[in-house]
Design an enzyme around this catalytic site. Structure first.
Site, short mmCIF file in Angstrom:
data_model
loop_
_atom_site.label_atom_id
_atom_site.label_comp_id
_atom_site.label_asym_id
_atom_site.label_seq_id
_atom_site.Cartn_x
_atom_site.Cartn_y
_atom_site.Cartn_z
N GLY A 80 0.84 -1.19 0.00
CA GLY A 80 0.00 0.00 0.00
C GLY A 80 0.87 1.24 0.00
O GLY A 80 1.33 1.71 -1.04
N GLU A 124 -4.08 7.60 -2.86
CA GLU A 124 -2.91 8.18 -3.53
C GLU A 124 -1.86 8.68 -2.53
O GLU A 124 -1.21 9.70 -2.74
CB GLU A 124 -3.33 9.28 -4.50
CG GLU A 124 -4.23 8.73 -5.61
CD GLU A 124 -4.37 9.66 -6.78
OE1 GLU A 124 -3.38 10.31 -7.14
OE2 GLU A 124 -5.46 9.71 -7.36
#
Length: 376
Positions: A132, A358
């Site tokens: 991640g 993001e």
């Protein structure tokens, strides 16, 4: 960039987008949240207007507007419906941009043009269950095979993944080499070995489609290598610089929507509390400060100047301002703020993604600190 320096063309485009949102998006925002249905009808209307290719050249199917026009569009759409706003942002910044940035002419003709024209939605596969914030830990593999690559692995939390036709993804050729062995590819949804897995049932952004992408011996031709072999991580990090400004504008739009709702509630109910006035003043000031950061990042990108630090600042600050704005909005509404009678509870749920997607706020702090202190 000073917001006072916004050009006439930007204000005119804002008015165009605002009129579109008022007519096509705002009336359906609550229903989209309740049903959880992907707003395909709105997406098609945005495509017809050219909004799915705002910042791309006309020769590649776009409107040839600058980044600031695109950012304004994401802000205005998100101000009414964050599910639609994130769909627009993900398609333009994550679906189209990697091909525009690193694609060869043949790839731009084949993939960018239909995406910018809105004929096909674009997706982006970077995040994995064990990769991640540390995207360099990519586990999806790409092994050379008969003029191409066999891709195996899974990508998670892919926005619009269930509706996209083309995906920009990363895969590693050698885990031991870290980011130096990661390549980027364009994968078509029709390719054998590709499938869409679990659809996420989310806290907010209920109308935004978020799914798992599965690759099982998915054959990707060598022609679909995006940029140079082993340089995919660089392509994706450059993409995220622009994507962070995009998410910043998404967060900004939600924050402005929360402020709008708060002002309306206070005026409708003739509330004169000084405490309430303070909450509104704090929110209004922070929203305007966030707007300067977000617009400034867009301006730097348009000038082709370095903006990695500024994009991180814009995304980090705007996302946290958005959460505070929504929290204050609920406080201003009192008990009514947690009901479905007002949009602020929806804004609150939708805003949380901006602090995560993001790059989390923690990651943005690292990016900013490294830019100031040097990589240590």
């Amino acid at each position: 960039m000073n917001c006072a320096e916004i050009k006439k063309e930007h204000n005119e485009f804002r008015e165009e987008i605002r009129a579109f949102v008022k007519a096509e998006v705002a009336p359906k925002a609550s229903a989209i949240d309740v049903s959880g249905e992907f707003p395909m009808d709105i997406v098609k209307r945005m495509a017809a207007k050219g909004y799915l290719g705002i910042p791309y050249p006309r020769e590649y199917g776009g409107l040839a507007k600058d980044t600031l026009c695109y950012i304004i569009a994401v802000e205005e759409v998100s101000r009414a419906c964050a599910s639609t706003g994130i769909t627009l942002a993900a398609h333009c910044s994550l679906g189209c941009y990697p091909v525009f940035l690193a694609g060869n002419e043949a790839q731009k003709q084949k993939y960018l043009i239909p995406m910018a024209q809105g004929k096909v939605l674009g997706g982006f596969g970077l995040t994995e269950s064990n990769a991640g914030s540390d995207a360099g830990a990519t586990e999806t593999t790409a092994k050379e095979h008969d003029g191409g690559y066999l891709v195996n692995g899974k990508k998670v939390f892919n926005t619009t993944g269930g509706y996209a036709g083309f995906f920009n993804i990363t895969a590693t050729h050698d885990h031991s080499k870290g980011v130096h062995a990661i390549s980027a590819f364009v994968v078509e949804s029709a390719m054998k070995g590709f499938s869409v897995g679990k659809k996420e049932d989310k806290l907010g952004l209920r109308g935004s489609n978020t799914v798992e992408l599965i690759f099982e011996d998915c054959f990707v031709p060598e022609d679909n290598l995006l940029g140079k072999k082993n340089e995919g991580f660089k392509v994706f990090m450059m993409t995220l610089d622009g994507g962070r400004v995009s998410i910043g504008s998404f967060a900004l739009g939600i924050a402005q929507g929360a402020l709008d709702a708060s002002v309306k509630f206070v005026e409708d109910n003739k509330i004169k509390s000084q405490i309430t006035q303070k909450l509104i003043a704090d929110t209004a000031t922070e929203v305007e400060a966030a707007r300067h950061l977000v617009y400034g990042g867009a301006w730097l990108e348009d000038q082709h100047l370095p903006f990695s630090k500024e994009s991180a600042m814009a995304k980090f600050y705007a996302s946290e301002v958005s959460m505070r704005a929504c929290d204050r909005a609920i406080q201003i509404h009192g008990s009514a703020g947690i009901t479905k009678d007002y949009p602020v509870e929806r804004f609150y749920r939708d805003a949380k993604l901006a602090e995560i997607g993001e790059g989390t706020s923690e990651v943005q702090r690292i990016v900013i600190a490294r830019a100031l202190l040097g990589k240590q």
